[in-house]
Motif scaffolding. Sequence first.
Motif, mmCIF file in Angstrom:
data_model
loop_
_atom_site.group_PDB
_atom_site.id
_atom_site.type_symbol
_atom_site.label_atom_id
_atom_site.label_comp_id
_atom_site.label_asym_id
_atom_site.label_seq_id
_atom_site.Cartn_x
_atom_site.Cartn_y
_atom_site.Cartn_z
ATOM 1 N N LEU A 11 0.665 -1.390 0.077
ATOM 2 C CA LEU A 11 0.145 0.065 -0.025
ATOM 3 C C LEU A 11 0.990 1.187 0.042
ATOM 4 C CD1 LEU A 11 -2.867 -1.008 2.546
ATOM 5 C CD2 LEU A 11 -2.646 -1.309 0.293
ATOM 6 N N ALA A 12 1.767 1.406 0.865
ATOM 7 C CA ALA A 12 2.696 2.377 1.090
ATOM 8 C C ALA A 12 4.128 2.301 1.701
ATOM 9 C CB ALA A 12 1.838 3.765 1.600
ATOM 10 N N PRO A 13 5.081 2.908 1.486
ATOM 11 C CA PRO A 13 6.196 2.667 2.520
ATOM 12 C C PRO A 13 5.802 3.537 3.862
ATOM 13 C CG PRO A 13 6.668 4.348 0.798
ATOM 14 C CD PRO A 13 5.390 3.820 0.521
ATOM 15 N N GLN A 14 6.080 2.970 5.009
ATOM 16 C CA GLN A 14 5.938 3.624 6.339
ATOM 17 C C GLN A 14 6.926 4.628 6.608
ATOM 18 O OE1 GLN A 14 3.112 3.030 7.892
ATOM 19 N NE2 GLN A 14 3.643 4.221 9.911
ATOM 20 N N VAL A 15 6.852 5.707 6.679
ATOM 21 C CA VAL A 15 7.801 6.707 7.107
ATOM 22 C C VAL A 15 7.873 7.115 8.430
ATOM 23 C CG1 VAL A 15 8.860 8.956 6.367
ATOM 24 C CG2 VAL A 15 7.963 7.334 4.637
#
Length: 99
Positions: A11-15
């Motif tokens: 879904l997305a990179p976790q930053v």
Amino acid sequence: MKQERLLQVLLAPQVSEKATLLADKHEQIVFRVASCATKAEVKAAVELLFKVQVDSVQIANVKGKPRRFGRFNGQRANWKKAYVCLKAGQEINFAEIGV
């Protein structure tokens, strides 16, 4: 595994600070993944999308925090994150990819 399914797993990179420290120290990347994703699917999806070799994958279920909306109690949705450990010499640069 079907390619359509693999494109829906990440879904997305976790930053976050923790994710940045893991990337620097252990060459691990943290991703927010679909709640029904498995380790094998995450590994295949990262290798397909970023053209890197994955060493291992660890998955953690994150419980949603309880919240109040006035007098009503609620809860944020539960979600899943994956810690992807890359093989030596492999790197994902999100700046040049445009994510």
